[in-house]
Motif scaffolding. Structure first.
Motif, PDB file in Angstrom:
ATOM      1  N   PRO A 173      42.295  -2.220  -1.231  1.00 54.69           N
ATOM      2  CA  PRO A 173      42.385  -3.142  -2.366  1.00 54.69           C
ATOM      3  C   PRO A 173      41.069  -3.258  -3.125  1.00 54.69           C
ATOM      4  N   VAL A 174      41.181  -3.472  -4.409  1.00 55.19           N
ATOM      5  CA  VAL A 174      40.012  -3.669  -5.258  1.00 55.19           C
ATOM      6  C   VAL A 174      39.706  -5.166  -5.282  1.00 55.19           C
ATOM      7  N   PRO A 175      38.457  -5.528  -4.989  1.00 49.35           N
ATOM      8  CA  PRO A 175      38.103  -6.941  -5.012  1.00 49.35           C
ATOM      9  C   PRO A 175      38.309  -7.560  -6.395  1.00 49.35           C
ATOM     10  N   ASP A 176      38.605  -8.845  -6.431  1.00 48.80           N
ATOM     11  CA  ASP A 176      38.783  -9.556  -7.694  1.00 48.80           C
ATOM     12  C   ASP A 176      37.511  -9.475  -8.541  1.00 48.80           C
ATOM     13  N   GLY A 177      37.710  -9.424  -9.842  1.00 48.54           N
ATOM     14  CA  GLY A 177      36.586  -9.469 -10.767  1.00 48.54           C
ATOM     15  C   GLY A 177      36.040  -8.112 -11.176  1.00 48.54           C
ATOM     16  N   PHE A 178      36.620  -7.014 -10.695  1.00 46.38           N
ATOM     17  CA  PHE A 178      36.145  -5.695 -11.058  1.00 46.38           C
ATOM     18  C   PHE A 178      37.115  -5.056 -12.037  1.00 46.38           C
ATOM     19  N   ASP A 179      36.558  -4.359 -13.035  1.00 44.28           N
ATOM     20  CA  ASP A 179      37.366  -3.609 -13.994  1.00 44.28           C
ATOM     21  C   ASP A 179      37.308  -2.133 -13.632  1.00 44.28           C
ATOM     22  N   ASN A 180      38.337  -1.402 -13.982  1.00 41.94           N
ATOM     23  CA  ASN A 180      38.405   0.019 -13.692  1.00 41.94           C
ATOM     24  C   ASN A 180      37.633   0.801 -14.753  1.00 41.94           C
ATOM     25  N   ILE A 181      36.325   0.635 -14.738  1.00 36.49           N
ATOM     26  CA  ILE A 181      35.466   1.254 -15.745  1.00 36.49           C
ATOM     27  C   ILE A 181      35.076   2.674 -15.319  1.00 36.49           C
ATOM     28  N   GLU A 182      34.584   3.446 -16.271  1.00 32.09           N
ATOM     29  CA  GLU A 182      34.045   4.753 -15.957  1.00 32.09           C
ATOM     30  C   GLU A 182      32.650   4.570 -15.376  1.00 32.09           C
ATOM     31  N   ILE A 183      32.394   5.253 -14.282  1.00 33.49           N
ATOM     32  CA  ILE A 183      31.059   5.203 -13.680  1.00 33.49           C
ATOM     33  C   ILE A 183      30.501   6.621 -13.653  1.00 33.49           C
ATOM     34  N   ARG A 184      29.181   6.716 -13.672  1.00 32.82           N
ATOM     35  CA  ARG A 184      28.497   8.012 -13.679  1.00 32.82           C
ATOM     36  C   ARG A 184      27.399   8.007 -12.631  1.00 32.82           C
ATOM     37  N   TYR A 185      27.238   9.148 -11.989  1.00 32.32           N
ATOM     38  CA  TYR A 185      26.216   9.261 -10.969  1.00 32.32           C
ATOM     39  C   TYR A 185      25.763  10.703 -10.870  1.00 32.32           C
ATOM     40  N   PRO A 186      24.516  10.910 -10.413  1.00 32.52           N
ATOM     41  CA  PRO A 186      23.975  12.269 -10.336  1.00 32.52           C
ATOM     42  C   PRO A 186      24.666  13.079  -9.244  1.00 32.52           C
ATOM     43  N   HIS A 187      24.804  14.354  -9.493  1.00 35.98           N
ATOM     44  CA  HIS A 187      25.423  15.293  -8.561  1.00 35.98           C
ATOM     45  C   HIS A 187      24.614  16.580  -8.622  1.00 35.98           C
ATOM     46  N   ARG A 188      24.414  17.193  -7.472  1.00 35.25           N
ATOM     47  CA  ARG A 188      23.660  18.441  -7.406  1.00 35.25           C
ATOM     48  C   ARG A 188      24.400  19.420  -6.519  1.00 35.25           C
ATOM     49  N   THR A 189      24.153  20.680  -6.719  1.00 38.55           N
ATOM     50  CA  THR A 189      24.674  21.660  -5.782  1.00 38.55           C
ATOM     51  C   THR A 189      23.656  21.814  -4.659  1.00 38.55           C
ATOM     52  N   ILE A 190      24.118  22.334  -3.538  1.00 36.12           N
ATOM     53  CA  ILE A 190      23.232  22.574  -2.411  1.00 36.12           C
ATOM     54  C   ILE A 190      23.378  24.040  -1.999  1.00 36.12           C
ATOM     55  N   SER A 191      22.386  24.538  -1.309  1.00 35.57           N
ATOM     56  CA  SER A 191      22.364  25.935  -0.902  1.00 35.57           C
ATOM     57  C   SER A 191      22.867  26.074   0.534  1.00 35.57           C
ATOM     58  N   GLU A 192      23.979  26.771   0.689  1.00 38.15           N
ATOM     59  CA  GLU A 192      24.505  27.028   2.030  1.00 38.15           C
ATOM     60  C   GLU A 192      23.497  27.832   2.846  1.00 38.15           C
ATOM     61  N   ILE A 193      22.866  28.802   2.207  1.00 34.35           N
ATOM     62  CA  ILE A 193      21.877  29.637   2.892  1.00 34.35           C
ATOM     63  C   ILE A 193      20.723  28.782   3.411  1.00 34.35           C
ATOM     64  N   SER A 194      20.241  27.869   2.588  1.00 36.32           N
ATOM     65  CA  SER A 194      19.130  27.008   2.986  1.00 36.32           C
ATOM     66  C   SER A 194      19.523  26.094   4.148  1.00 36.32           C
ATOM     67  N   LEU A 195      20.713  25.488   4.085  1.00 41.27           N
ATOM     68  CA  LEU A 195      21.153  24.603   5.169  1.00 41.27           C
ATOM     69  C   LEU A 195      21.333  25.378   6.471  1.00 41.27           C
ATOM     70  N   THR A 196      21.852  26.595   6.384  1.00 37.75           N
ATOM     71  CA  THR A 196      22.039  27.432   7.574  1.00 37.75           C
ATOM     72  C   THR A 196      20.688  27.850   8.149  1.00 37.75           C
ATOM     73  N   ARG A 197      19.748  28.165   7.285  1.00 38.19           N
ATOM     74  CA  ARG A 197      18.397  28.539   7.724  1.00 38.19           C
ATOM     75  C   ARG A 197      17.715  27.363   8.433  1.00 38.19           C
ATOM     76  N   ILE A 198      17.830  26.178   7.870  1.00 35.01           N
ATOM     77  CA  ILE A 198      17.254  24.988   8.499  1.00 35.01           C
ATOM     78  C   ILE A 198      17.897  24.764   9.864  1.00 35.01           C
ATOM     79  N   ALA A 199      19.214  24.896   9.936  1.00 28.65           N
ATOM     80  CA  ALA A 199      19.920  24.717  11.219  1.00 28.65           C
ATOM     81  C   ALA A 199      19.390  25.700  12.254  1.00 28.65           C
ATOM     82  N   ASP A 200      19.199  26.948  11.857  1.00 26.22           N
ATOM     83  CA  ASP A 200      18.671  27.952  12.772  1.00 26.22           C
ATOM     84  C   ASP A 200      17.285  27.550  13.266  1.00 26.22           C
ATOM     85  N   GLU A 201      16.419  27.116  12.356  1.00 22.99           N
ATOM     86  CA  GLU A 201      15.070  26.667  12.728  1.00 22.99           C
ATOM     87  C   GLU A 201      15.108  25.489  13.687  1.00 22.99           C
TER      88      GLU A 201
END
Length: 164
Positions: free
Chosen positions: A79-107
């Motif tokens: 449920p949506v709490p009282d007092g909120f409108d269904n407005i458009e919201i915006r937020y930052p998004h980035r891509t991530i590198s699978e190769i980098s995450l796998t390399r870090i995991a290996d390390e």
């Protein structure tokens, strides 16, 4: 959000801090929204004893930064709490590198145990250079595990080797 979730599931606890140690690290659609996803990944793996699972990832071989937008009420269940409108919201998004995450995991002592393509992806938009995949990592077992013990005031080093 956490307060509302605890009403629905009182047995679940939440924290903004990583615990000192845990068996399984699970992240779903999160890393691409962090300022430094690789730093969190490295810190999480340093505290993970067995498995790490990354779900709903937005991967690309090139770093891409975009602004994601959606309607407020499309960002969660319940449920949506009282007092909120269904407005458009915006937020930052980035891509991530699978190769980098796998390399870090290996390390950090983890092997990629399984990779699931196109499952529940964390992709936004229709760019062809983006792709989604879920990744399961398993901590490697050391060939030799060293433990240090104190016994009767003297320091002993015990070396344990796994039985083949």
């Amino acid at each position: 959000m956490v307060d509302a979730a605890q009403v629905l599931r009182p047995g679940i606890s939440y924290s903004e801090q990583l615990p000192a140690e845990f068996d399984v690290f699970y992240s779903s659609g999160t890393l691409q929204y962090l300022a430094d996803p690789e730093q969190l990944w490295r810190e999480a793996l340093s505290r993970t004893t067995r498995y790490a699972y990354l779900a709903r990832n937005a991967f690309s071989n090139r770093k891409r930064f975009t602004i994601q937008s959606s309607r407020l009420f499309d960002n969660g269940a319940g449920p949506v709490p009282d007092g909120f409108d269904n407005i458009e919201i915006r937020y930052p998004h980035r891509t991530i590198s699978e190769i980098s995450l796998t390399r870090i995991a290996d390390e950090m002592g983890f092997d990629l145990a399984a990779r699931f393509e196109g499952r529940n992806s964390g992709l936004i938009g229709t760019r062809t250079d983006l792709y989604g995949a879920d990744l399961l990592f398993k901590r490697r077992q050391s060939d030799v595990v060293q433990k240090t013990k104190r016994k009767t005031g003297r320091l002993f080093r015990a070396v344990f080797s796994p039985v083949a």
